[in-house]
Every structure is written in structure tokens, then in C-alpha cells.
Design a protein around this motif. Sequence first.
Motif, PDB file in Angstrom:
ATOM      1  N   GLU A  44       0.829  -1.205   0.000  1.00 54.42           N
ATOM      2  CA  GLU A  44       0.000   0.000   0.000  1.00 54.42           C
ATOM      3  C   GLU A  44       0.867   1.261   0.000  1.00 54.42           C
ATOM      4  OE1 GLU A  44      -2.449  -0.640   3.443  1.00 54.42           O
ATOM      5  OE2 GLU A  44      -3.787  -2.030   2.369  1.00 54.42           O
ATOM      6  N   ASP A  45       1.907   1.255   0.830  1.00 55.93           N
ATOM      7  CA  ASP A  45       2.829   2.395   0.873  1.00 55.93           C
ATOM      8  C   ASP A  45       3.533   2.584  -0.469  1.00 55.93           C
ATOM      9  OD1 ASP A  45       2.125   2.734   3.525  1.00 55.93           O
ATOM     10  OD2 ASP A  45       3.982   1.868   4.328  1.00 55.93           O
ATOM     11  N   THR A  46       3.887   1.477  -1.094  1.00 58.42           N
ATOM     12  CA  THR A  46       4.565   1.526  -2.394  1.00 58.42           C
ATOM     13  C   THR A  46       3.681   2.185  -3.439  1.00 58.42           C
ATOM     14  OG1 THR A  46       5.896  -0.437  -1.923  1.00 58.42           O
ATOM     15  CG2 THR A  46       5.565   0.128  -4.245  1.00 58.42           C
ATOM     16  N   VAL A  47       2.425   1.769  -3.499  1.00 56.53           N
ATOM     17  CA  VAL A  47       1.500   2.332  -4.489  1.00 56.53           C
ATOM     18  C   VAL A  47       1.295   3.818  -4.238  1.00 56.53           C
ATOM     19  CG1 VAL A  47      -0.863   2.269  -5.383  1.00 56.53           C
ATOM     20  CG2 VAL A  47       0.366   0.135  -4.949  1.00 56.53           C
ATOM     21  N   GLN A  48       1.081   4.177  -2.987  1.00 64.39           N
ATOM     22  CA  GLN A  48       0.873   5.587  -2.654  1.00 64.39           C
ATOM     23  C   GLN A  48       2.099   6.419  -3.028  1.00 64.39           C
ATOM     24  OE1 GLN A  48      -0.040   6.304   1.464  1.00 64.39           O
ATOM     25  NE2 GLN A  48      -0.338   8.473   1.156  1.00 64.39           N
ATOM     26  N   GLU A  49       3.267   5.950  -2.648  1.00 61.86           N
ATOM     27  CA  GLU A  49       4.488   6.696  -2.946  1.00 61.86           C
ATOM     28  C   GLU A  49       4.751   6.761  -4.455  1.00 61.86           C
ATOM     29  OE1 GLU A  49       9.129   6.537  -1.630  1.00 61.86           O
ATOM     30  OE2 GLU A  49       7.621   6.024  -0.115  1.00 61.86           O
ATOM     31  N   THR A  50       4.403   5.703  -5.168  1.00 57.92           N
ATOM     32  CA  THR A  50       4.593   5.682  -6.619  1.00 57.92           C
ATOM     33  C   THR A  50       3.730   6.738  -7.296  1.00 57.92           C
ATOM     34  OG1 THR A  50       5.176   3.335  -6.615  1.00 57.92           O
ATOM     35  CG2 THR A  50       4.396   4.270  -8.701  1.00 57.92           C
ATOM     36  N   PHE A  51       2.469   6.825  -6.918  1.00 59.00           N
ATOM     37  CA  PHE A  51       1.601   7.831  -7.526  1.00 59.00           C
ATOM     38  C   PHE A  51       2.042   9.247  -7.163  1.00 59.00           C
ATOM     39  CE2 PHE A  51      -1.377   4.348  -8.418  1.00 59.00           C
ATOM     40  CZ  PHE A  51      -1.760   4.693  -9.706  1.00 59.00           C
ATOM     41  N   ILE A  52       2.485   9.443  -5.941  1.00 61.63           N
ATOM     42  CA  ILE A  52       2.984  10.765  -5.543  1.00 61.63           C
ATOM     43  C   ILE A  52       4.206  11.134  -6.372  1.00 61.63           C
ATOM     44  CG2 ILE A  52       4.117  12.030  -3.669  1.00 61.63           C
ATOM     45  CD1 ILE A  52       2.214  10.486  -1.733  1.00 61.63           C
ATOM     46  N   THR A  53       5.136  10.202  -6.506  1.00 62.31           N
ATOM     47  CA  THR A  53       6.344  10.451  -7.303  1.00 62.31           C
ATOM     48  C   THR A  53       5.991  10.726  -8.756  1.00 62.31           C
ATOM     49  OG1 THR A  53       7.649   9.064  -5.821  1.00 62.31           O
ATOM     50  CG2 THR A  53       8.578   9.494  -8.000  1.00 62.31           C
ATOM     51  N   CYS A  54       5.070   9.949  -9.295  1.00 70.07           N
ATOM     52  CA  CYS A  54       4.644  10.168 -10.684  1.00 70.07           C
ATOM     53  C   CYS A  54       4.089  11.579 -10.873  1.00 70.07           C
ATOM     54  CB  CYS A  54       3.599   9.142 -11.098  1.00 70.07           C
ATOM     55  SG  CYS A  54       4.289   7.567 -11.571  1.00 70.07           S
ATOM     56  N   CYS A  55       3.257  12.008  -9.943  1.00 67.16           N
ATOM     57  CA  CYS A  55       2.673  13.357 -10.048  1.00 67.16           C
ATOM     58  C   CYS A  55       3.747  14.431 -10.014  1.00 67.16           C
ATOM     59  CB  CYS A  55       1.682  13.595  -8.910  1.00 67.16           C
ATOM     60  SG  CYS A  55       0.124  12.775  -9.177  1.00 67.16           S
ATOM     61  N   THR A  57       6.888  14.184 -10.831  1.00 68.77           N
ATOM     62  CA  THR A  57       7.908  14.108 -11.885  1.00 68.77           C
ATOM     63  C   THR A  57       7.332  13.878 -13.277  1.00 68.77           C
ATOM     64  OG1 THR A  57       8.232  11.731 -11.527  1.00 68.77           O
ATOM     65  CG2 THR A  57       9.628  13.232 -10.243  1.00 68.77           C
ATOM     66  N   LEU A  58       6.037  13.922 -13.419  1.00 68.21           N
ATOM     67  CA  LEU A  58       5.393  13.627 -14.696  1.00 68.21           C
ATOM     68  C   LEU A  58       5.861  14.554 -15.814  1.00 68.21           C
ATOM     69  CD1 LEU A  58       3.387  11.608 -15.836  1.00 68.21           C
ATOM     70  CD2 LEU A  58       1.564  13.221 -15.318  1.00 68.21           C
ATOM     71  N   ILE A  74       9.193   3.302 -11.479  1.00 70.95           N
ATOM     72  CA  ILE A  74       9.061   3.943 -10.172  1.00 70.95           C
ATOM     73  C   ILE A  74       8.489   2.957  -9.157  1.00 70.95           C
ATOM     74  CG2 ILE A  74       7.867   5.759  -8.876  1.00 70.95           C
ATOM     75  CD1 ILE A  74       8.005   7.467 -11.484  1.00 70.95           C
ATOM     76  N   LEU A  75       7.444   2.233  -9.539  1.00 67.74           N
ATOM     77  CA  LEU A  75       6.812   1.265  -8.645  1.00 67.74           C
ATOM     78  C   LEU A  75       7.802   0.195  -8.194  1.00 67.74           C
ATOM     79  CD1 LEU A  75       3.915   0.233  -7.552  1.00 67.74           C
ATOM     80  CD2 LEU A  75       4.140  -1.408  -9.411  1.00 67.74           C
ATOM     81  N   THR A  76       8.519  -0.372  -9.145  1.00 69.59           N
ATOM     82  CA  THR A  76       9.461  -1.446  -8.836  1.00 69.59           C
ATOM     83  C   THR A  76      10.558  -0.972  -7.900  1.00 69.59           C
ATOM     84  OG1 THR A  76       9.024  -2.506 -10.954  1.00 69.59           O
ATOM     85  CG2 THR A  76      11.076  -3.093  -9.860  1.00 69.59           C
ATOM     86  N   ARG A  77      11.146   0.146  -8.206  1.00 69.63           N
ATOM     87  CA  ARG A  77      12.253   0.646  -7.376  1.00 69.63           C
ATOM     88  C   ARG A  77      11.767   1.077  -5.995  1.00 69.63           C
ATOM     89  NH1 ARG A  77      15.886   3.122 -12.251  1.00 69.63           N
ATOM     90  NH2 ARG A  77      16.170   1.073 -13.187  1.00 69.63           N
ATOM     91  N   THR A  78      10.569   1.624  -5.930  1.00 70.71           N
ATOM     92  CA  THR A  78       9.989   1.982  -4.632  1.00 70.71           C
ATOM     93  C   THR A  78       9.719   0.719  -3.820  1.00 70.71           C
ATOM     94  OG1 THR A  78       8.988   3.970  -5.583  1.00 70.71           O
ATOM     95  CG2 THR A  78       8.101   3.198  -3.483  1.00 70.71           C
ATOM     96  N   ALA A  79       9.171  -0.299  -4.464  1.00 69.03           N
ATOM     97  CA  ALA A  79       8.898  -1.569  -3.773  1.00 69.03           C
ATOM     98  C   ALA A  79      10.191  -2.186  -3.257  1.00 69.03           C
ATOM     99  CB  ALA A  79       8.182  -2.538  -4.715  1.00 69.03           C
ATOM    100  N   TRP A  80      11.242  -2.166  -4.064  1.00 72.56           N
ATOM    101  CA  TRP A  80      12.526  -2.716  -3.622  1.00 72.56           C
ATOM    102  C   TRP A  80      13.052  -1.948  -2.409  1.00 72.56           C
ATOM    103  CZ3 TRP A  80      15.403  -3.074  -8.972  1.00 72.56           C
ATOM    104  CH2 TRP A  80      14.910  -4.171  -9.683  1.00 72.56           C
ATOM    105  N   ARG A  81      12.976  -0.625  -2.488  1.00 76.92           N
ATOM    106  CA  ARG A  81      13.500   0.209  -1.401  1.00 76.92           C
ATOM    107  C   ARG A  81      12.708   0.001  -0.116  1.00 76.92           C
ATOM    108  NH1 ARG A  81      11.705   4.904   0.055  1.00 76.92           N
ATOM    109  NH2 ARG A  81      10.763   5.416  -1.952  1.00 76.92           N
ATOM    110  N   LEU A  82      11.398   0.009  -0.210  1.00 74.17           N
ATOM    111  CA  LEU A  82      10.577  -0.147   0.985  1.00 74.17           C
ATOM    112  C   LEU A  82      10.647  -1.562   1.550  1.00 74.17           C
ATOM    113  CD1 LEU A  82       7.409   1.972   0.089  1.00 74.17           C
ATOM    114  CD2 LEU A  82       9.378   2.625   1.499  1.00 74.17           C
ATOM    115  N   SER A  83      10.758  -2.567   0.687  1.00 78.85           N
ATOM    116  CA  SER A  83      10.841  -3.939   1.200  1.00 78.85           C
ATOM    117  C   SER A  83      12.196  -4.189   1.843  1.00 78.85           C
ATOM    118  CB  SER A  83      10.550  -4.964   0.116  1.00 78.85           C
ATOM    119  OG  SER A  83      11.509  -4.933  -0.903  1.00 78.85           O
ATOM    120  N   LYS A  84      13.209  -3.490   1.399  1.00 81.18           N
ATOM    121  CA  LYS A  84      14.521  -3.609   2.030  1.00 81.18           C
ATOM    122  C   LYS A  84      14.445  -3.098   3.472  1.00 81.18           C
ATOM    123  CE  LYS A  84      18.140  -2.832  -0.496  1.00 81.18           C
ATOM    124  NZ  LYS A  84      19.195  -2.167  -1.279  1.00 81.18           N
ATOM    125  N   ALA A  85      13.629  -2.085   3.695  1.00 80.67           N
ATOM    126  CA  ALA A  85      13.439  -1.542   5.043  1.00 80.67           C
ATOM    127  C   ALA A  85      12.636  -2.501   5.917  1.00 80.67           C
ATOM    128  CB  ALA A  85      12.737  -0.192   4.964  1.00 80.67           C
TER     129      ALA A  85
END
Length: 172
Positions: A44-55, A57-58, A74-85
Motif C-alpha cells: 500500500e505504501d509503495t503504491v501511494q508513494e509511486t503515484f505521488i512520485t509520478c505526479c 515528476t510527470l 518507479i513502482l518497482t524501485r519503490t517496492a525494492w526500497r521499501l521492502s529492504k526496510a
Amino acid sequence: MEEEKLIPRILEGDQAAFEELYNAYSLRAYRTALLITGNVQTAEDTVQETFITCCRTLNRLKSPRAFSSYFYRILTRTAWRLSKADRGTDLLDENSLMSAAAEMPKDYSDLYEAIAALDKRLRTTVILFYFNDLPIRDIARITGVLEGTVKSRLHTARTKLSKIMEKEDHYG
């Protein structure tokens, strides 16, 4: 998808266009994030952060046709970063598995467990290719590797998944 029409409208501040884009991508983005991260909250955090980042940097997007690749990168890299945490949640837990499987036929739970057993790079490649129908060229851009590497990862993942599923059939 009508990204070519929606992106310019979003850049002009059209909230309805953003909502349309969000509705088109949010469910698939959530499932993708859930399968990559293995955790409902992190997905859920990944999706939210992805849409925020997209907005934010669009305006950097060179072509609206490239939005899908841009979004999943953006989604993939955000998911990797957040899952690492989330160090303790590398594999899909039972609740996450059920959430991810909700949109798929019931016979897929063994497959989800097998996918969860793959390392992050193989798992991501499989998810982008099979669950999101992205071409190898786009997956290479999203993950930052060569097309040959994507093909190799798909081959390796299929081999590992086959062995995992074979073991489950033998013992199950």
C-alpha cells in the motif's frame, strides 16, 4: 490505455484525468507491489508513494506512450526500497498471499508461494512479464538491465518455479 490523452490533461492540472489514470493503474500496481514486497502495508505504501512520485515528476516524461514503463520503473524501485526496510518480510505471508490471490483463480496459491520463494530480481521480472504483460524491452528499462538479462532471468525463474512446483506436486 489513453495515456496519450490523459498525461497532457494531468500536466494542466485536470484532477479528473488523474483519477482516471489512478483507477486504470491502481489495482494492478497494488498486486504488483504486493507480490514484490510480500507485505500488505508495504505494498500500500509503495503504491501511494509511486503515484505521488509520478505526479511530482510527470513533467519529465518525454512521451505519454512511455508512461507504463515510467510508472512501473518507479513502482518497482519503490517496492525494492521499501521492502529492504522491512527486512523481516521477504516472503509473502499468508494474509498477503490471500490478498494477492483475490484477483486470480483459487488454484494459484501454490504458484504465489513458489514466486515468493524466488529472489527479488527474479520475482520482479516474473511479475512484470507474466502478471503485467510488459514486453522484455520495457522490463529491461524498468529494472535497469539489458534485454538479454531479462530473458536470462525469465529462463532461470521458470526453471526454479518448475522445480519448486514439481516438489510440491511430489510431496503434496
